[in-house]
Design a protein around this motif. Structure first.
Motif, short mmCIF file in Angstrom:
data_model
loop_
_atom_site.label_atom_id
_atom_site.label_comp_id
_atom_site.label_asym_id
_atom_site.label_seq_id
_atom_site.Cartn_x
_atom_site.Cartn_y
_atom_site.Cartn_z
N HIS B 28 0.87 -1.18 0.00
CA HIS B 28 0.00 0.00 0.00
C HIS B 28 0.91 1.23 0.00
CE1 HIS B 28 0.98 -0.67 4.23
NE2 HIS B 28 0.63 0.57 4.47
N GLY B 29 0.48 2.34 0.55
CA GLY B 29 1.33 3.53 0.53
C GLY B 29 0.88 4.55 1.54
N ALA B 30 1.60 5.66 1.58
CA ALA B 30 1.27 6.72 2.53
C ALA B 30 1.85 8.04 2.06
CB ALA B 30 1.83 6.39 3.92
N THR B 31 1.14 9.10 2.38
CA THR B 31 1.73 10.43 2.42
C THR B 31 2.17 10.65 3.85
OG1 THR B 31 0.14 11.25 0.79
CG2 THR B 31 1.36 12.90 2.08
N GLU B 120 0.75 10.39 9.38
CA GLU B 120 0.35 9.46 8.32
C GLU B 120 -1.10 9.66 7.90
OE1 GLU B 120 1.22 5.77 10.55
OE2 GLU B 120 -0.88 5.25 10.21
N SER B 121 -1.86 10.41 8.66
CA SER B 121 -3.24 10.76 8.32
C SER B 121 -3.64 11.91 9.24
CB SER B 121 -4.18 9.57 8.54
OG SER B 121 -4.44 9.37 9.92
N HIS B 122 -4.92 12.34 9.13
CA HIS B 122 -5.41 13.39 10.02
C HIS B 122 -5.61 12.86 11.44
CE1 HIS B 122 -8.91 11.07 9.12
NE2 HIS B 122 -9.68 11.77 9.89
N ASP F 8 -12.80 10.74 6.41
CA ASP F 8 -12.16 9.45 6.68
C ASP F 8 -10.84 9.42 5.88
OD1 ASP F 8 -11.65 6.77 7.36
OD2 ASP F 8 -13.75 6.20 7.13
N HIS F 9 -10.16 8.30 5.80
CA HIS F 9 -8.93 8.29 5.00
C HIS F 9 -8.59 6.89 4.49
CE1 HIS F 9 -7.09 6.87 8.74
NE2 HIS F 9 -6.05 6.51 8.04
N MET F 11 -5.05 4.58 2.60
CA MET F 11 -3.62 4.55 2.33
C MET F 11 -3.38 3.55 1.19
SD MET F 11 -2.38 4.61 6.35
CE MET F 11 -0.83 5.49 6.11
N THR F 31 -1.50 8.75 1.34
CA THR F 31 -2.66 8.81 2.22
C THR F 31 -3.60 9.84 1.63
OG1 THR F 31 -1.24 8.45 4.15
CG2 THR F 31 -3.46 9.30 4.56
N VAL F 33 -6.81 11.84 2.72
CA VAL F 33 -7.83 12.20 3.69
C VAL F 33 -9.05 12.62 2.88
CG1 VAL F 33 -8.48 13.79 5.55
CG2 VAL F 33 -6.15 12.87 5.43
#
Lengths: 132, 132, 132, 132, 132, 132
Positions: B28-31, B120-122, F8-9, F11, F31, F33
């Motif tokens: 998967h991935g992430a900002t 990694e998220s809000h 919500d979010h 990834m 990510t 959001v």
């Protein structure tokens, strides 16, 4: 350790001296979103760190001395680079003086420390942390 | 104690090994929105913690090695769970190396510590704090 | 309708004329966190509204003409109140000129409109929305 | 030192006793956006501070006992000012109990501390920090 | 089209009637972070949409009637579900009345519309938009 | 016009094809959001736009099909650039299908439109707005 933080803001003009500042040596300005944090080991009889209403009023008073000003023209900053870091300390020290003078209430004399954070944009901020 | 923080971000792919990660074991991935904080006991002669322009450039350089990558394919992370926590340490350590090498300016050698926070998220973030 | 937004910021000094501005008639300053939104009815062949990298560069270029300036000294603003609203329009119009000149790519000529929002603090902002 | 933070929220009613609270002595309410931070000196074998999924579930369980309640009517808070500071401690202590009971996983027994921050608005928040 | 937005907040208690509200049928509360947006086709002679100081004061006055209250006890809301959506309309309508009464200045009579957004948490908000 | 938004979010990993994407042509991730906004001209008998609990559950269900996935491997996106803009439309269309199927409640059939915004970092986001 407990803490309570209140947020306010100021809008000022200033310039810097020193090559490290690049284009910020020109007269420009900033909005500083200011977070003042009050720390304390134990809560008082009302279960609070500090009277948050009073804390907000005192922060507003300290910021009022700087707000809508060109800091280059204030005698207290003559010859001083009014960096975000330095302004964080100035505001923290002035709040500390008010605490010591009893202006945040008698109970506030039990505060352990203050941290002031100045957000200069969505991508940069500076803090100064001190004991009381 | 003073601190200055600069914010930037990266967008990466990776996967985790271990049942604790549940569906995040899949690729998967992430900002990661990355906050790098530089701490220092006293300001320098220019009244700053660090040259914020240089700090931003060095952070961008460190992040550039990771940005738009599949971390599973980077030799340096072979067999390693590239958790948010672990990446915070990696980035902090690389910034520390740059400080020690003088890449943030000679004055930056007086820095006391670095903290790196990865959002990694809000609703979730991780930090690594170290001395210099 | 689709839209894409990129964020950047500027730090400027200025003053206002008119009683309505109260203490903001003094020389002061602001950080404006600037959001530029590009709107379009249908996506292009790459499935995008606009080349977001190019959009960010052009926004930075437009902001670069204002950043670290005292707006009171810029000939283009002589006799003009550089309110947040008015600056939002100035930035939107300059981006529109760049779109028309092809500086955001040939595909950007299909853009339907631009909105620019300037955040002057955590508690106030202004926008200008226009068609292309 | 490493840390991981998860965010959730509750919506409660309550009132305060004591002149310091002014109009907040009336029955009113608050949304608290709650950040729970778990600290640890070294990462575990999976390269994490804590199972973030489990941490989020346990935080939700602790908050579930307070959510959509009038705190004035909960026996556990009889005669207690349920200030933001005090609620931060309550939530931190309940999370600590869960850590000690093994509810955040066996590995979580190596956690060094917990900090809980309650945001009561965009302009005020309170924290409680403790060891484990 | 131009707009200016000011932000403030209230802390209230209330309950809902109707199965759709689930546990929110119990007496609970909320912090609403309130954004009031004023829209206008053209700027006035001062280059502004509205006197932002006056806008903030009038918003504070409207919110002051609700702040630190149990909405279930206010006669004006008897038998009414004070949902976030409905409160957004109430606040927008009261601001509209003030505009029409000249309380935001004579120039504000040229305003085209008002939007009010109430943020009830970091993850949910509601808006009401109307013309003037 | 009223609206309600839930956040919500997800990834995810993915890659892009086309020179315009530069380094984002490599496998990387993000990510997102995700803000889903539901619009409606008039409130229902409960004084709401939509059952916010149900809206959040349906958004989570739609996002669950994408979360922790490599979008390059999903048959539905074969040969498609899964840009932020395109994903905003995909999510909005799937929510619209659920509205039409009655999954957000019978009352939700009166919804006028949906907007979905995907934040890919603190400095960039994209939206898709449609009628129902």
């Amino acid at each position: 350790m407990f803490s309570v933080t209140v947020r306010d803001h100021i809008m000022i003009a200033h310039s810097f001296r020193g090559e490290v500042f690049g284009p910020a040596q020109r007269l420009h300005g900033a909005t500083y979103v200011v977070d003042a944090t009050f720390r304390r080991a134990e809560l008082d009889a009302d279960n609070i760190v500090v009277d948050i209403g009073l804390a907000g009023q005192r922060l507003a008073a300290v910021l009022g001395e700087l707000n809508y000003r060109n800091l280059d023209e204030l005698p207290e900053f003559a010859g001083v680079n009014t960096s975000t870091e330095m302004l964080a300390r100035t505001i923290a020290d002035r709040l500390a003086d008010l605490v010591h003078a009893g202006s945040l209430g008698e109970g506030a004399r039990a505060l352990a420390g203050i941290t002031v954070t100045l957000h200069e944009s969505h991508a940069a901020w500076a803090s100064y942390e001190r004991t009381l």
